[in-house]
Design a protein around this motif. Structure first.
Motif, mmCIF file in Angstrom:
data_model
loop_
_atom_site.group_PDB
_atom_site.id
_atom_site.type_symbol
_atom_site.label_atom_id
_atom_site.label_comp_id
_atom_site.label_asym_id
_atom_site.label_seq_id
_atom_site.Cartn_x
_atom_site.Cartn_y
_atom_site.Cartn_z
ATOM 1 N N MET A 1 -1.897 -101.387 36.769
ATOM 2 C CA MET A 1 -2.587 -102.583 37.458
ATOM 3 C C MET A 1 -3.543 -101.972 38.467
ATOM 4 O O MET A 1 -2.757 -101.365 39.513
ATOM 5 C CB MET A 1 -1.811 -103.566 37.923
ATOM 6 C CG MET A 1 -2.348 -104.867 38.219
ATOM 7 S SD MET A 1 -1.431 -106.116 38.608
ATOM 8 C CE MET A 1 -2.455 -107.419 39.483
ATOM 9 N N SER A 2 -4.775 -102.185 38.550
ATOM 10 C CA SER A 2 -5.707 -101.539 39.524
ATOM 11 C C SER A 2 -5.605 -102.429 40.865
ATOM 12 O O SER A 2 -5.302 -103.636 40.745
ATOM 13 C CB SER A 2 -7.071 -101.283 39.080
ATOM 14 O OG SER A 2 -7.619 -102.797 38.773
ATOM 15 N N ALA A 3 -5.655 -101.648 42.141
ATOM 16 C CA ALA A 3 -5.726 -102.566 43.134
ATOM 17 C C ALA A 3 -7.059 -103.251 43.438
ATOM 18 O O ALA A 3 -8.020 -102.729 43.017
ATOM 19 C CB ALA A 3 -5.358 -101.423 44.478
ATOM 20 N N THR A 4 -6.822 -104.259 44.024
ATOM 21 C CA THR A 4 -8.255 -105.257 44.281
ATOM 22 C C THR A 4 -8.543 -104.741 45.589
ATOM 23 O O THR A 4 -8.265 -104.757 46.659
ATOM 24 C CB THR A 4 -7.743 -106.872 44.232
ATOM 25 O OG1 THR A 4 -7.215 -107.293 43.270
ATOM 26 C CG2 THR A 4 -9.017 -107.576 44.626
ATOM 27 N N THR A 5 -10.162 -104.601 45.590
ATOM 28 C CA THR A 5 -10.678 -104.183 46.533
ATOM 29 C C THR A 5 -11.090 -105.236 47.426
ATOM 30 O O THR A 5 -11.641 -106.290 47.013
ATOM 31 C CB THR A 5 -12.184 -103.523 46.159
ATOM 32 O OG1 THR A 5 -11.785 -102.257 45.331
ATOM 33 C CG2 THR A 5 -12.743 -102.879 47.456
ATOM 34 N N VAL A 6 -10.792 -105.341 48.785
ATOM 35 C CA VAL A 6 -10.964 -106.267 49.739
ATOM 36 C C VAL A 6 -12.144 -105.761 50.376
ATOM 37 O O VAL A 6 -12.158 -104.965 51.067
ATOM 38 C CB VAL A 6 -9.738 -106.602 50.570
ATOM 39 C CG1 VAL A 6 -10.403 -107.719 51.491
ATOM 40 C CG2 VAL A 6 -8.776 -106.985 49.679
ATOM 41 N N GLU A 7 -13.401 -106.877 50.174
ATOM 42 C CA GLU A 7 -14.516 -106.398 51.012
ATOM 43 C C GLU A 7 -14.407 -107.032 52.295
ATOM 44 O O GLU A 7 -13.920 -107.869 52.792
ATOM 45 C CB GLU A 7 -15.607 -107.340 50.237
ATOM 46 C CG GLU A 7 -15.944 -106.828 48.794
ATOM 47 C CD GLU A 7 -17.242 -107.312 48.349
ATOM 48 O OE1 GLU A 7 -17.833 -108.238 49.146
ATOM 49 O OE2 GLU A 7 -17.580 -107.290 47.189
ATOM 50 N N GLN A 8 -15.023 -106.194 53.259
ATOM 51 C CA GLN A 8 -15.028 -106.363 54.732
ATOM 52 C C GLN A 8 -15.855 -107.369 55.106
ATOM 53 O O GLN A 8 -17.055 -107.243 54.418
ATOM 54 C CB GLN A 8 -14.994 -104.938 55.562
ATOM 55 C CG GLN A 8 -13.937 -103.986 55.138
ATOM 56 C CD GLN A 8 -12.599 -104.451 55.681
ATOM 57 O OE1 GLN A 8 -12.612 -105.175 56.827
ATOM 58 N NE2 GLN A 8 -11.749 -104.505 54.919
ATOM 59 N N PRO A 9 -15.702 -108.335 55.919
ATOM 60 C CA PRO A 9 -16.757 -109.216 56.389
ATOM 61 C C PRO A 9 -17.818 -108.492 57.063
ATOM 62 O O PRO A 9 -18.046 -107.539 57.548
ATOM 63 C CB PRO A 9 -15.963 -109.957 57.399
ATOM 64 C CG PRO A 9 -14.946 -109.448 58.027
ATOM 65 C CD PRO A 9 -14.376 -108.393 56.753
#
Length: 226
Positions: A1-9
Motif C-alpha cells: 500500500m503506497s503512502a499518501t503524499t500530504v501537500e504542504q500549504p
C-alpha cells in the motif's frame, strides 16, 4: 500500500502598510487548510527580506507603501533567487502602477474591493504556476492606455515575430482581455484548441504567463490596431 503524499500549504507573505487589510486577509486565510500566512510586511523592503527568510510561495503585495514600494519590491523578488510569485493589490485609480507592476514580474493583480474568497482563489491560481489577470480588469487597463497619446517611441515589434497568423489573432484577443472561452467563441474553435494556441504563444514568445502575453500584445501594437 503506497503512502499518501500530504501537500504542504501555500506559504503566503502579506505586504500592505494598512494593518486592517493585513488582518482581514490573515483571518480569512487562517480558516483555510491549504494556505498559511508565514509573515507580514508593512513596506516593500520588509517584504523582500521576509520572502527570503521564509521561503514564501506567494506574496500578496500592495503597490503604495512607504520606502520601497510594491513595484520595486516585486521586481527584486521576481528577479531574485527565490521562486516566490507576486500578486499585486490595486484600486482602479492605480492603472499606471498596475502596468508597471506587471512589467516588474507580477503574476497578476487583485482589486482591493474583491470578495475575500476571490482573493484566496487568486492566490491558489498563482501558487499553482498560472497567472491571474481578470478579463474585466484587463479591458479597463487596455482602454486606459489606448486612450492616451503615445509619449514614447513605439516598442519594437520583434517580440511578436515568429508566430502564425492564427496565433497572432489569439495573441490580439488575449491582449484585449478575453478569456479562453471567449477566444474560442470569437474564433469558432474549441476551448482546448484555444488553450493549445496559448501554450504555443507562451513557448514561442518566451513569456512566463498570460500576463506577459498581454504586455507583449500591447507593446507589439496588436491592441492598438484592434
Amino acid at each position: 500500500m503506497s503512502a499518501t503524499t500530504v501537500e504542504q500549504p501555500v506559504r503566503v507573505v502579506l505586504a500592505d502598510d494598512q494593518p486592517l487589510v493585513r488582518t482581514a486577509l490573515r483571518m480569512v486565510i487562517t480558516d483555510t487548510t491549504d494556505l498559511v500566512v508565514v509573515a507580514e510586511a508593512a513596506n516593500g523592503a520588509e517584504a523582500v527580506r521576509l520572502v527570503e527568510e521564509t521561503g514564501a510561495d506567494v506574496v500578496v503585495m500592495d503597490l503604495r507603501m512607504p520606502g520601497t514600494d510594491g513595484i520595486e519590491a516585486t521586481r527584486i523578488i521576481t528577479e531574485g533567487p527565490t521562486d516566490a510569485r507576486v500578486v499585486v493589490l490595486t484600486t482602479f485609480d492605480d492603472d499606471d502602477h498596475v502596468y508597471a507592476a506587471l512589467h516588474a514580474g507580477a503574476s497578476g493583480f487583485l482589486v482591493k474591493d474583491m470578495a475575500l474568497d476571490d482573493i484566496l482563489a487568486a492566490v491558489r491560481v498563482v501558487a499553482s504556476g498560472d497567472a491571474l489577470i481578470a478579463p474585466s480588469v484587463t479591458r479597463r487597463l487596455i482602454k486606459e492606455f489606448t486612450g492616451r497619446p503615445r509619449t514614447e517611441p513605439a516598442a519594437p515589434r520583434r517580440r511578436a515575430e515568429g508566430i502564425t497568423d492564427r496565433e497572432r489573432e489569439v495573441l490580439t484577443l488575449v491582449g484585449r482581455g478575453l478569456s479562453n472561452t471567449e477566444i474560442a467563441g470569437e474564433l469558432h474553435i474549441s476551448i482546448a484548441t484555444a488553450k493549445t494556441y496559448l501554450t504555443r504563444l507562451l513557448a514561442k514568445l518566451d513569456a512566463r504567463d498570460r500576463v506577459q502575453l498581454v504586455i507583449i500584445a500591447y507593446e507589439a501594437g496588436l491592441v492598438w490596431a484592434a
